[in-house]
Design a protein around this motif. Structure first.
Motif, PDB file in Angstrom:
ATOM      1  N   TYR A 211       0.923  -1.013   0.057  1.00 28.25           N
ATOM      2  CA  TYR A 211      -0.257   0.187  -0.445  1.00 28.25           C
ATOM      3  C   TYR A 211       0.420   1.048  -0.167  1.00 28.25           C
ATOM      4  O   TYR A 211       0.515   2.773  -0.730  1.00 28.25           O
ATOM      5  CB  TYR A 211      -0.861   0.224   1.497  1.00 28.25           C
ATOM      6  CG  TYR A 211      -2.232  -0.871   0.994  1.00 28.25           C
ATOM      7  CD1 TYR A 211      -2.280  -2.332  -0.134  1.00 28.25           C
ATOM      8  CD2 TYR A 211      -2.259  -1.277   2.761  1.00 28.25           C
ATOM      9  CE1 TYR A 211      -3.154  -3.105   0.138  1.00 28.25           C
ATOM     10  CE2 TYR A 211      -3.794  -2.537   3.244  1.00 28.25           C
ATOM     11  CZ  TYR A 211      -3.677  -3.409   1.627  1.00 28.25           C
ATOM     12  OH  TYR A 211      -4.118  -4.336   2.107  1.00 28.25           O
TER      13      TYR A 211
ATOM     14  N   ALA B 185     -13.327  -8.310   7.260  1.00 29.26           N
ATOM     15  CA  ALA B 185     -13.039  -7.299   6.932  1.00 29.26           C
ATOM     16  C   ALA B 185     -11.752  -6.416   6.987  1.00 29.26           C
ATOM     17  O   ALA B 185     -11.363  -6.879   8.125  1.00 29.26           O
ATOM     18  CB  ALA B 185     -14.268  -5.798   7.728  1.00 29.26           C
ATOM     19  N   PHE B 186     -11.151  -6.375   6.077  1.00 33.57           N
ATOM     20  CA  PHE B 186      -9.615  -5.693   6.576  1.00 33.57           C
ATOM     21  C   PHE B 186      -9.134  -4.084   6.316  1.00 33.57           C
ATOM     22  O   PHE B 186     -10.248  -3.910   5.654  1.00 33.57           O
ATOM     23  CB  PHE B 186      -8.635  -6.548   5.532  1.00 33.57           C
ATOM     24  CG  PHE B 186      -8.777  -5.929   4.121  1.00 33.57           C
ATOM     25  CD1 PHE B 186      -7.506  -5.132   4.493  1.00 33.57           C
ATOM     26  CD2 PHE B 186      -9.449  -6.255   3.182  1.00 33.57           C
ATOM     27  CE1 PHE B 186      -7.503  -4.531   2.209  1.00 33.57           C
ATOM     28  CE2 PHE B 186      -9.347  -5.990   1.896  1.00 33.57           C
ATOM     29  CZ  PHE B 186      -8.346  -4.888   1.872  1.00 33.57           C
ATOM     30  N   PHE B 187      -8.445  -3.966   7.218  1.00 32.86           N
ATOM     31  CA  PHE B 187      -8.273  -2.541   7.023  1.00 32.86           C
ATOM     32  C   PHE B 187      -6.271  -2.437   7.510  1.00 32.86           C
ATOM     33  O   PHE B 187      -5.870  -3.842   8.093  1.00 32.86           O
ATOM     34  CB  PHE B 187      -7.810  -1.630   8.633  1.00 32.86           C
ATOM     35  CG  PHE B 187      -7.912   0.024   8.738  1.00 32.86           C
ATOM     36  CD1 PHE B 187      -7.921   0.809   7.252  1.00 32.86           C
ATOM     37  CD2 PHE B 187      -6.450  -0.355   9.161  1.00 32.86           C
ATOM     38  CE1 PHE B 187      -7.312   2.124   7.319  1.00 32.86           C
ATOM     39  CE2 PHE B 187      -5.781   1.172   9.367  1.00 32.86           C
ATOM     40  CZ  PHE B 187      -5.793   1.854   8.459  1.00 32.86           C
TER      41      PHE B 187
ATOM     42  N   ASP C  33      -1.581  -5.937   8.875  1.00 28.21           N
ATOM     43  CA  ASP C  33      -3.573  -5.687   8.146  1.00 28.21           C
ATOM     44  C   ASP C  33      -3.949  -6.242   9.635  1.00 28.21           C
ATOM     45  O   ASP C  33      -3.341  -7.223  10.188  1.00 28.21           O
ATOM     46  CB  ASP C  33      -3.843  -5.700   6.907  1.00 28.21           C
ATOM     47  CG  ASP C  33      -3.112  -7.194   6.879  1.00 28.21           C
ATOM     48  OD1 ASP C  33      -3.176  -8.031   7.071  1.00 28.21           O
ATOM     49  OD2 ASP C  33      -3.620  -7.310   5.007  1.00 28.21           O
TER      50      ASP C  33
ATOM     51  N   PHE D 231      -8.679  -1.047   2.694  1.00 22.20           N
ATOM     52  CA  PHE D 231      -9.406  -1.276   3.235  1.00 22.20           C
ATOM     53  C   PHE D 231     -10.368  -2.135   2.598  1.00 22.20           C
ATOM     54  O   PHE D 231     -10.778  -2.083   1.418  1.00 22.20           O
ATOM     55  CB  PHE D 231      -9.988  -0.184   4.037  1.00 22.20           C
ATOM     56  CG  PHE D 231     -10.202   0.704   3.870  1.00 22.20           C
ATOM     57  CD1 PHE D 231     -12.365   0.697   3.224  1.00 22.20           C
ATOM     58  CD2 PHE D 231     -10.063   1.713   3.677  1.00 22.20           C
ATOM     59  CE1 PHE D 231     -12.330   2.160   2.246  1.00 22.20           C
ATOM     60  CE2 PHE D 231     -10.904   3.233   2.839  1.00 22.20           C
ATOM     61  CZ  PHE D 231     -11.994   2.637   2.350  1.00 22.20           C
TER      62      PHE D 231
ATOM     63  N   PHE E 205      -2.739   2.826   2.848  1.00 25.80           N
ATOM     64  CA  PHE E 205      -3.837   2.291   3.159  1.00 25.80           C
ATOM     65  C   PHE E 205      -4.532   1.915   2.012  1.00 25.80           C
ATOM     66  O   PHE E 205      -4.838   2.113   1.398  1.00 25.80           O
ATOM     67  CB  PHE E 205      -4.425   4.231   4.310  1.00 25.80           C
ATOM     68  CG  PHE E 205      -3.747   4.783   5.725  1.00 25.80           C
ATOM     69  CD1 PHE E 205      -3.819   3.971   6.627  1.00 25.80           C
ATOM     70  CD2 PHE E 205      -3.553   5.876   4.855  1.00 25.80           C
ATOM     71  CE1 PHE E 205      -2.973   3.666   7.243  1.00 25.80           C
ATOM     72  CE2 PHE E 205      -2.666   6.110   6.150  1.00 25.80           C
ATOM     73  CZ  PHE E 205      -2.748   5.694   7.229  1.00 25.80           C
TER      74      PHE E 205
ATOM     75  N   ASN F 281      -7.947  -7.623   9.941  1.00 19.85           N
ATOM     76  CA  ASN F 281      -8.954  -8.429   9.506  1.00 19.85           C
ATOM     77  C   ASN F 281     -10.224  -9.205  10.668  1.00 19.85           C
ATOM     78  O   ASN F 281      -9.703  -9.594  11.960  1.00 19.85           O
ATOM     79  CB  ASN F 281      -8.514  -9.588   8.761  1.00 19.85           C
ATOM     80  CG  ASN F 281      -7.280  -9.149   8.069  1.00 19.85           C
ATOM     81  OD1 ASN F 281      -7.936  -9.099   6.965  1.00 19.85           O
ATOM     82  ND2 ASN F 281      -6.399  -9.955   8.393  1.00 19.85           N
TER      83      ASN F 281
ATOM     84  N   ALA G  64     -11.921  -3.400  -3.027  1.00 16.92           N
ATOM     85  CA  ALA G  64     -11.136  -2.735  -1.820  1.00 16.92           C
ATOM     86  C   ALA G  64     -10.791  -1.404  -2.309  1.00 16.92           C
ATOM     87  O   ALA G  64     -11.168  -1.190  -3.015  1.00 16.92           O
ATOM     88  CB  ALA G  64     -10.150  -3.575  -2.190  1.00 16.92           C
TER      89      ALA G  64
END
Length: 416
Positions: free
Chosen positions: A66, A150-152, A167, A115, A113, A169, A103
């Motif tokens: 990222y 769901a991820f960031f 990240d 997500f 970043f 999750n 995403a």
């Protein structure tokens, strides 16, 4: 505001779409189902190889990537798949359409970043065992659902050629199994209905490095590690007497009280190492190896004596070629041509036979004229399982499409 509305609508759509059956494999009965590929179609078309620090495409496999994004990137992809399932005596066909990922990637200086939402595993099977005598119990097994995440993630550029990232999750989902036992000619049977509500959190770490070795030629590397984590499964079991018709529509006659339990399932640790060589925006050849301590474990309702969960491992080779990425006169020269070869040992062992997956992948990346966005098409042809030991072999063909849309956000305009 329009961009925010589009993303919100797509996220809502994905929540609905991810609830669909993402597989038609009888092997999805075991564990938490078929574990899906975590990555974009661009990487999937190269058999999962993702080593280059790309500035306009998201790499969902390594959060360190990222940090290399130069434009805000919105990506989503879906697949239409057909599967022929066969054993030693008969065969059947199945089709499915799935949303594979959604995403967003945001560049912020040395930081980046990402997500979104990705299906982690899918459950979707219909199995029938009919007695020849007509006096013994027949069985029908149906299963649906799966696990989503769901991820960031965040990536940071330590040096021009070296990124690190991590990240988090949030895993959530529901798996339902409906098992019916009946005798031919008797319109009353017994149904066992199991429901598992899954939830948990896990973390991934990653790093990427690249350097030039000769003129325009560079070497690329990528390392990711997924930490072992725990899934909480809240299980509900109900046994009832039912009436069924020729279409196997069920009507409950009498039911026992629900039995509720709670179990802890392990999401095993996994390490993946990729390396490649190539010329940026021209060609790339790379390989990837991945290893997991174990492939998972069964829940209370799908534990079986003839089933085991061994170590996970995979090997893949892939790459891309672009004739001339900045050609103005010939569109075909700006197309990205991708291909790959993979072999995966899933770790699932049934009747002492290892369930393995092997396949070929191909893909095209079609640039959208006047922008950095593109449309991608991918084709996957492969085989999973075996007909040995009374098991099922799956011959599958998947056709996928994805969009990678890029734009500049958070930039103050000089003129309106």
């Amino acid at each position: 505001m329009i961009k925010k509305i589009i993303i919100s609508a797509c996220l809502l759509l994905s929540l609905v779409s991810f609830a669909q059956e993402g597989t038609s494999s009888p092997y999805s009965f075991y564990g938490i189902g078929d574990v899906r590929f975590k990555g974009t179609l661009e990487n999937r078309s190269m058999a999962g190889v993702a080593v280059e620090q790309d500035s306009i495409h998201m790499n969902l496999q390594n959060p360190a990537s990222y940090a290399n994004l130069k434009l805000t990137t919105f990506t989503l992809g879906g697949t239409y798949g057909t599967t022929t399932l066969k054993n030693n005596t008969e065969s059947a066909n199945a089709t499915r359409t799935t949303l594979d990922y959604l995403a967003v990637g945001l560049p912020l200086g040395k930081f980046g970043f990402g997500f979104g939402l990705i299906p982690y595993s899918s459950v979707g099977y219909k199995i029938e065992s009919i007695s020849d005598s007509g006096t013994e119990n027949n069985k029908r097994f149906n299963g649906t659902g799966g696990l989503n995440k769901a991820f960031f993630g965040v990536g940071y550029k330590i040096a021009p050629n070296f990124n690190i990232g991590a990240d988090v999750n949030y895993n959530f989902g529901k798996i339902e199994s409906n098992n019916l036992e009946f005798i031919t000619g008797v319109p009353i049977g017994t149904r066992e209905l199991n429901s598992a509500d899954l939830s948990g959190v896990n973390f991934n770490l990653g790093m990427m490095y690249q350097t030039k070795i000769y003129k325009k030629i560079s070497v690329f590397s990528s390392l990711t590690y997924s930490l072992e984590s725990t899934l909480t499964s809240k299980n509900t079991r109900n046994i009832s007497t039912v009436i069924y018709n020729s279409n196997f529509d069920l009507a409950v006659v009498d039911a026992l009280d629900d039995v509720k339990t709670e179990a802890s399932l392990t999401l095993p640790s996994k390490i993946s190492l990729s390396a490649g060589i190539g010329e940026a925006r021209k060609w790339l050849v790379g390989g990837k190896i991945a290893y997991g301590k174990t492939s998972g474990q069964a829940n209370e309702y799908n534990d079986a004596a003839n089933v085991g969960y061994g170590k996970y491992g995979s090997v893949s080779l892939g790459g891309y070629y672009i004739p001339n990425y900045n050609s103005f006169s010939n569109y075909a020269k700006r197309i990205v041509y991708r291909a790959g070869l993979k072999y995966e040992k899933t770790g699932l062992v049934i009747n002492s036979e290892s369930i393995n997956d092997m396949g070929l992948t191909f893909g095209l990346g079609l640039p959208i004229t006047g922008s950095f966005s593109n449309v991608n098409f991918g084709f996957e042809l492969g085989k999973k399982g075996t007909t040995k030991a009374n098991l099922v072999q799956e011959n599958y063909a998947n056709l996928s499409v994805s969009f990678s849309l890029n734009d500049k956000w958070f930039e103050k305009r000089k003129f309106n």
